[in-house]
Design an enzyme around this catalytic site. Structure first.
Site, short mmCIF file in Angstrom:
data_model
loop_
_atom_site.label_atom_id
_atom_site.label_comp_id
_atom_site.label_asym_id
_atom_site.label_seq_id
_atom_site.Cartn_x
_atom_site.Cartn_y
_atom_site.Cartn_z
N ASP A 288 -6.50 1.92 12.39
CA ASP A 288 -5.77 3.16 12.08
C ASP A 288 -5.36 4.51 11.56
O ASP A 288 -5.03 4.87 11.85
CB ASP A 288 -4.14 2.46 11.38
N SER B 49 -2.37 -9.51 5.34
CA SER B 49 -1.65 -8.62 5.64
C SER B 49 -1.31 -8.34 7.35
O SER B 49 -2.28 -8.18 8.11
CB SER B 49 -3.37 -7.54 5.43
N ARG C 63 1.01 2.74 16.31
CA ARG C 63 0.73 3.93 16.03
C ARG C 63 0.17 5.58 16.14
O ARG C 63 1.17 6.62 15.62
CB ARG C 63 -0.85 4.00 15.63
N ASP D 73 0.95 -1.56 0.27
CA ASP D 73 0.13 -0.14 -0.05
C ASP D 73 1.05 1.50 0.12
O ASP D 73 0.56 1.99 -0.66
CB ASP D 73 -1.27 -0.05 1.04
N1 ARG Z 1 -7.19 -5.32 14.26
C1 ARG Z 1 -5.85 -4.73 14.84
C2 ARG Z 1 -6.15 -3.10 15.95
O1 ARG Z 1 -6.63 -3.07 14.94
C3 ARG Z 1 -4.73 -4.78 14.25
C4 ARG Z 1 -4.86 -4.27 12.88
C5 ARG Z 1 -3.65 -4.69 12.24
N2 ARG Z 1 -3.67 -4.84 11.03
C6 ARG Z 1 -3.27 -5.11 10.70
N3 ARG Z 1 -2.99 -5.19 8.55
N4 ARG Z 1 -3.06 -6.26 10.16
O2 ARG Z 1 -5.14 -2.39 16.16
#
Ligand code: ARG
Length: 399
Positions: free
Chosen positions: A121, A172, A92, A12
């Site tokens: 995110d 992912s 993040r 991405d």
């Molecule tokens: N669901 C988790 C969160 O919102 C992990 C997201 C991680 N992203 C990924 N592409 N695996 O913190």
């Protein structure tokens, strides 16, 4: 236009780098923040320059991540919806802070990130960015704006003659010191068992060693400081535990998670160190805290965890709660003993200089005893409200 891009090196953000150059005619500065995503860091800088970045920063933020973000999460026993150790959610705001710092230093017109409109995110990034950036620096989210699918991203990279990053897998993945998160592909079917190839940090529990792993984890003021008596800094301690415990098949999580944006999602994680340290920390808290502290702290822990998950690292309540959580942890010092065996973890002992636990007092055979009279008095008063009320209401038949 000068844009600072939060660059992971994945599909991405690589596509965004290209898009920013071709569509926005931008000069792109890429920033990669090392929060312990070992595999993903390889060749990132080279890829950024290949795709036309004018400047690249790789910032080693592992120590800061451990001390300022993970340590508070351990003290707060941070498990979102009782399952997820918050890895991505904790990283993040740190990544956003680094990107903001560079955007200001470089005099950028905008910052860009690679989040979609369906995830948590975007909320985490943008709220921290808004808190730290002057208003004239714009925030752009090209994947969200142009509704780029993974397929389109691959096509776009190929069209301009670029390789598709090899980190692009069936899933992912988001990885840092604290958690490896696996989403997408077959995992999106909540009824399907996650295939073995989704995992990288943990051994299939049925293939784990036949002899259990015994560990002693030392804590000071709620923060882990040693393994088997050997002092180490938090980054090394977490890396060591991920390896040791993961090798014994412990640390897999599979749960349905409520995202902040209103969707449910099926999430698979690996977090051997996080689950071990939180289990040990919770145990030590029980050894040290009064029941009132413990019960009230659980409420504070849950609110802190929900705020962090939902991108509100910037919320003052998070800061107030953290002070309370730090204060309660002042005396959470001691050692927890545990065993890891074929995917399960058992706490087998604990000790602390600040515990009110007294073997002499609890001994059922000798030592101090409340007298019969003291015990009767306590029971009478303890039950007075309940007994008087249940009788007054004539509800004894419901017992
Ligand atoms: N669901 C988790 C969160 O919102 C992990 C997201 C991680 N992203 C990924 N592409 N695996 O913190």
């Amino acid at each position: 236009m000068k844009v600072v891009l939060a660059y992971s090196g994945g599909l991405d953000t690589s596509t965004i780098l290209l898009l920013l150059r071709k569509m926005y005619n931008a000069e792109v500065i890429t920033v990669t923040v090392d929060v312990g995503q070992e595999e993903e860091l390889e060749g990132v800088e080279e890829r950024a320059y290949k795709l036309g970045a004018v400047k690249h920063y790789t910032i080693d933020a592992k120590k800061e991540f451990a001390e300022k973000y993970i340590a508070p999460a351990i003290k707060a026993n941070g498990l979102y919806e009782d399952a997820y150790p918050l890895g991505t959610a904790l990283a993040r705001p740190l990544i956003a802070a680094k990107v903001a710092e560079i955007a200001i230093k470089e005099g950028a017109d905008a910052v860009a990130h690679g989040c979609t409109s369906k995830g948590n995110d975007q909320v985490r990034f943008e709220l921290t960015l808004k808190a730290l950036l002057p208003e004239d620096i714009e925030i752009i989210a090209p994947v969200r704006k142009h509704m780029l699918t993974r397929k389109q991203s691959i096509e776009l990279l190929r069209k301009y003659g670029y390789d598709v990053p090899s980190t692009h897998s069936k899933y992912s993945i988001d990885e840092n010191l604290w958690t490896r998160s696996i989403e997408g592909g077959v995992i999106d079917d909540p009824a399907a068992e996650p295939p073995e190839d989704a995992f990288a940090w943990t051994v299939d529990p049925s293939k784990a060693p036949d002899t259990p792993l015994s560990l002693e984890i030392g804590f000071e003021k709620g923060v882990p400081v040693s393994i088997n008596g050997e002092k180490m800094d938090l980054v090394k301690l977490i890396e060591t535990l991920n390896r040791l415990v993961g090798f014994h098949g412990y640390g897999r999580i599979d749960h349905i998670e409520n995202r902040v944006v209103g969707l449910k999602s099926r999430e698979v994680y690996e977090a051997p160190a996080a689950l071990t340290l939180i289990a040990a920390h919770r145990d030590l808290e029980k050894m040290v805290l009064t029941p009132r502290e413990l019960r009230f702290k659980r409420l504070a822990d849950t609110v802190w965890t929900d705020l962090v998950y939902s991108g509100l690292w910037v919320e003052p309540l998070r800061i107030h709660l953290q002070k309370f959580i730090d204060s309660v942890n002042e005396y959470v010092t001691g050692t927890v003993k545990l065993k890891v065996y074929k995917g399960s973890l058992t706490i087998t002992g604990r000790w602390s200089p600040y515990s009110s636990y007294s073997k002499e007092v609890i001994d059922y055979n000798e030592g101090w005893y409340p007298s019969d009279e003291e015990a009767r008095g306590f029971i009478t008063l303890h039950g007075l409200h309940s007994l008087a009320s249940i009788k007054a209401r004539g509800l004894s038949n419901l017992l």
